[in-house]
Design a protein around this motif. Structure first.
Motif, PDB file in Angstrom:
ATOM      1  N   SER A 196       0.831  -1.207   0.000  1.00  0.00           N
ATOM      2  CA  SER A 196       0.000   0.000   0.000  1.00  0.00           C
ATOM      3  C   SER A 196       0.861   1.251   0.000  1.00  0.00           C
ATOM      4  CB  SER A 196      -0.925   0.045   1.225  1.00  0.00           C
ATOM      5  OG  SER A 196      -2.032  -0.811   1.059  1.00  0.00           O
ATOM      6  N   VAL A 197       0.340   2.304  -0.627  1.00  0.00           N
ATOM      7  CA  VAL A 197       0.884   3.648  -0.514  1.00  0.00           C
ATOM      8  C   VAL A 197      -0.267   4.530  -0.033  1.00  0.00           C
ATOM      9  CG1 VAL A 197       2.638   3.290  -2.283  1.00  0.00           C
ATOM     10  CG2 VAL A 197       0.382   4.142  -2.954  1.00  0.00           C
ATOM     11  N   ALA A 198      -0.035   5.812   0.122  1.00  0.00           N
ATOM     12  CA  ALA A 198      -1.062   6.683   0.695  1.00  0.00           C
ATOM     13  C   ALA A 198      -2.330   6.730  -0.136  1.00  0.00           C
ATOM     14  CB  ALA A 198      -0.501   8.093   0.861  1.00  0.00           C
ATOM     15  N   THR A 199      -2.207   6.539  -1.454  1.00  0.00           N
ATOM     16  CA  THR A 199      -3.359   6.714  -2.346  1.00  0.00           C
ATOM     17  C   THR A 199      -3.759   5.446  -3.084  1.00  0.00           C
ATOM     18  OG1 THR A 199      -1.859   7.471  -4.089  1.00  0.00           O
ATOM     19  CG2 THR A 199      -2.887   9.160  -2.695  1.00  0.00           C
ATOM     20  N   GLY A 200      -3.212   4.300  -2.682  1.00  0.00           N
ATOM     21  CA  GLY A 200      -3.566   3.071  -3.385  1.00  0.00           C
ATOM     22  C   GLY A 200      -3.118   1.836  -2.636  1.00  0.00           C
ATOM     23  N   SER A 201      -3.770   0.704  -2.950  1.00  0.00           N
ATOM     24  CA  SER A 201      -3.438  -0.572  -2.318  1.00  0.00           C
ATOM     25  C   SER A 201      -3.544  -1.701  -3.330  1.00  0.00           C
ATOM     26  CB  SER A 201      -4.386  -0.865  -1.147  1.00  0.00           C
ATOM     27  OG  SER A 201      -4.178   0.036  -0.089  1.00  0.00           O
ATOM     28  N   HIS A 211      -4.570  -9.570  -6.821  1.00  0.00           N
ATOM     29  CA  HIS A 211      -5.754  -9.899  -7.605  1.00  0.00           C
ATOM     30  C   HIS A 211      -6.614  -8.660  -7.840  1.00  0.00           C
ATOM     31  CE1 HIS A 211      -4.953 -14.002  -5.820  1.00  0.00           C
ATOM     32  NE2 HIS A 211      -5.111 -14.303  -7.083  1.00  0.00           N
ATOM     33  N   LEU A 212      -6.540  -7.723  -6.900  1.00  0.00           N
ATOM     34  CA  LEU A 212      -7.360  -6.512  -6.950  1.00  0.00           C
ATOM     35  C   LEU A 212      -6.507  -5.353  -6.461  1.00  0.00           C
ATOM     36  CD1 LEU A 212     -10.396  -5.667  -7.443  1.00  0.00           C
ATOM     37  CD2 LEU A 212     -10.654  -5.737  -4.965  1.00  0.00           C
ATOM     38  N   ALA A 213      -6.659  -4.207  -7.107  1.00  0.00           N
ATOM     39  CA  ALA A 213      -6.005  -2.988  -6.639  1.00  0.00           C
ATOM     40  C   ALA A 213      -7.036  -1.870  -6.614  1.00  0.00           C
ATOM     41  CB  ALA A 213      -4.827  -2.619  -7.531  1.00  0.00           C
ATOM     42  N   VAL A 214      -6.813  -0.902  -5.736  1.00  0.00           N
ATOM     43  CA  VAL A 214      -7.688   0.271  -5.647  1.00  0.00           C
ATOM     44  C   VAL A 214      -6.818   1.513  -5.592  1.00  0.00           C
ATOM     45  CG1 VAL A 214      -9.598  -0.947  -4.539  1.00  0.00           C
ATOM     46  CG2 VAL A 214      -7.822   0.070  -3.110  1.00  0.00           C
ATOM     47  N   ASN A 215      -7.250   2.568  -6.262  1.00  0.00           N
ATOM     48  CA  ASN A 215      -6.544   3.844  -6.146  1.00  0.00           C
ATOM     49  C   ASN A 215      -7.544   4.986  -6.168  1.00  0.00           C
ATOM     50  OD1 ASN A 215      -6.657   5.450  -8.765  1.00  0.00           O
ATOM     51  ND2 ASN A 215      -5.946   3.480  -9.569  1.00  0.00           N
ATOM     52  N   GLU A 216      -7.099   6.143  -5.640  1.00  0.00           N
ATOM     53  CA  GLU A 216      -7.960   7.326  -5.598  1.00  0.00           C
ATOM     54  C   GLU A 216      -7.384   8.445  -6.468  1.00  0.00           C
ATOM     55  OE1 GLU A 216      -6.836   9.549  -1.563  1.00  0.00           O
ATOM     56  OE2 GLU A 216      -7.341   7.428  -1.194  1.00  0.00           O
ATOM     57  N   TRP A 217      -6.656   8.067  -7.514  1.00  0.00           N
ATOM     58  CA  TRP A 217      -5.921   9.035  -8.325  1.00  0.00           C
ATOM     59  C   TRP A 217      -6.836   9.904  -9.187  1.00  0.00           C
ATOM     60  CZ3 TRP A 217      -2.538   4.330  -9.977  1.00  0.00           C
ATOM     61  CH2 TRP A 217      -1.775   3.920  -8.879  1.00  0.00           C
ATOM     62  N   ALA A 218      -8.078   9.496  -9.394  1.00  0.00           N
ATOM     63  CA  ALA A 218      -9.003  10.315 -10.182  1.00  0.00           C
ATOM     64  C   ALA A 218      -9.568  11.479  -9.374  1.00  0.00           C
ATOM     65  CB  ALA A 218     -10.145   9.460 -10.722  1.00  0.00           C
ATOM     66  N   GLY A 219      -9.382  11.466  -8.054  1.00  0.00           N
ATOM     67  CA  GLY A 219      -9.886  12.551  -7.214  1.00  0.00           C
ATOM     68  C   GLY A 219     -11.191  12.184  -6.520  1.00  0.00           C
ATOM     69  N   LYS A 220     -11.745  13.158  -5.820  1.00  0.00           N
ATOM     70  CA  LYS A 220     -12.909  12.936  -4.967  1.00  0.00           C
ATOM     71  C   LYS A 220     -14.227  13.355  -5.608  1.00  0.00           C
ATOM     72  CE  LYS A 220     -10.210  11.824  -1.434  1.00  0.00           C
ATOM     73  NZ  LYS A 220     -10.141  10.451  -0.881  1.00  0.00           N
ATOM     74  N   GLN A 221     -14.181  13.856  -6.853  1.00  0.00           N
ATOM     75  CA  GLN A 221     -15.382  14.439  -7.453  1.00  0.00           C
ATOM     76  C   GLN A 221     -16.004  13.575  -8.540  1.00  0.00           C
ATOM     77  OE1 GLN A 221     -16.486  17.158  -5.914  1.00  0.00           O
ATOM     78  NE2 GLN A 221     -14.641  17.015  -4.648  1.00  0.00           N
TER      79      GLN A 221
END
Length: 281
Positions: A196-201, A211-221
């Motif tokens: 994990s890093v601050a913005t993704g796992s 098998h699965l990754a998640v990130n918030e790089w697109a922003g909150k909107q």
């Protein structure tokens, strides 16, 4: 038991598309997938042995980039030679590429289909080359891909078919908050945090890098997903038996997720962004 001592296996990714013929052109004629099923409602493509991508007509034409959902689907190729061959094909067909990377445990190419859905094509390096820590974490890097050697080793295959043994290696999602989503998928699907890093796992079950990754790089909107939006309709996970399936159902209920049965051996789980995971046997 599935590969890497996992208790789950990724199957196909389903997409809602605006133009079925252009989508077919990309997945069948560019990536070399075999047309497995075709009806008025859907198209299914993959290899002769493995379905990979299912296509449906979208009724909501909100642009793919406007909503949470798929960052990329990642198709695992059997060998480095196969990665070389598809790189040469992409270049010869003048298909734009998003990039390429050496992740330590894999070598990857990145591109998008004609509607903006992200695709990774990759090969895994031997497990002995992976950075596996004592606590089971598998640390990835993002370094320059040796694209020159890949291209030099390539064969120009005509006709080209996606090689037998190709399968869905992982799915990477765009979410609003990666920490919340990481915990959600750990709780519901019993995935482990491999890195994990601050913005993704990067999450997996067993001894795989993810098998699965998640990130918030697109922003909150971004927009939350609705069932008929362009882009990700759902992705499908296979589990070995009904007991495991019921266990995931109870986990989803306990977590307060939106969960429903499609039929007795298949359920749908939706996260806070409306992203649908289907789990079946």
């Amino acid at each position: 038991m599935y590969p890497y001592e996992s208790n789950l296996y990724l199957k196909q990714v389903a997409l809602n598309v605006a133009d079925m013929q252009k989508a077919l052109l990309f997945y069948r004629d560019v990536l070399g997938m075999t047309l497995l099923e075709e009806s008025k409602e859907h198209v299914l493509l993959g290899t002769q042995e493995e379905p990979l991508v299912e296509l449906f007509h979208a009724s909501d034409t909100t642009p793919v980039k406007a909503s949470y959902g798929l960052y990329h689907m990642a198709i695992l190729l059997p060998s480095r030679q196969d990665l070389s061959d598809i790189l040469k094909r992409i270049i010869e067909l003048k298909i734009p590429m998003v990039g390429g990377a050496d992740h330590g445990y894999s070598e990857a190419l990145y591109l998008e289909d004609f509607e903006g859905n992200g695709i990774e094509l990759y090969r895994d390096k031997p497990v002995l080359d992976w950075d596996i820590r004592e606590d089971g974490r598998i640390v990835g890097v993002t370094e320059e891909l040796d694209g020159e050697s890949l291209y030099q080793n390539a064969q120009l295959l005509d006709p080209y078919h996606l090689p037998a043994g190709s399968r869905m290696g992982h799915v990477h999602l765009q979410v609003k908050d990666s920490k919340i989503s990481r915990q959600f998928y750990q709780d519901v699907l019993l995935l482990e945090d491999k890195f994990s890093v601050a913005t993704g796992s990067w999450l997996a079950q067993g001894n795989y890098h993810h098998h699965l990754a998640v990130n918030e790089w697109a922003g909150k909107q971004q927009l939350n997903r609705t069932p008929n939006m362009l882009g990700l309709a759902y992705y499908l996970i296979q589990v070995p038996d009904k007991e495991t399936l019921l266990h995931h159902f109870k986990n989803a209920q306990t977590r307060g997720a939106s969960v429903s049965w499609i039929h007795s051996n298949l359920m749908a789980i939706r996260d806070a962004q409306g992203i649908e995971t289907r789990v079946g046997i």
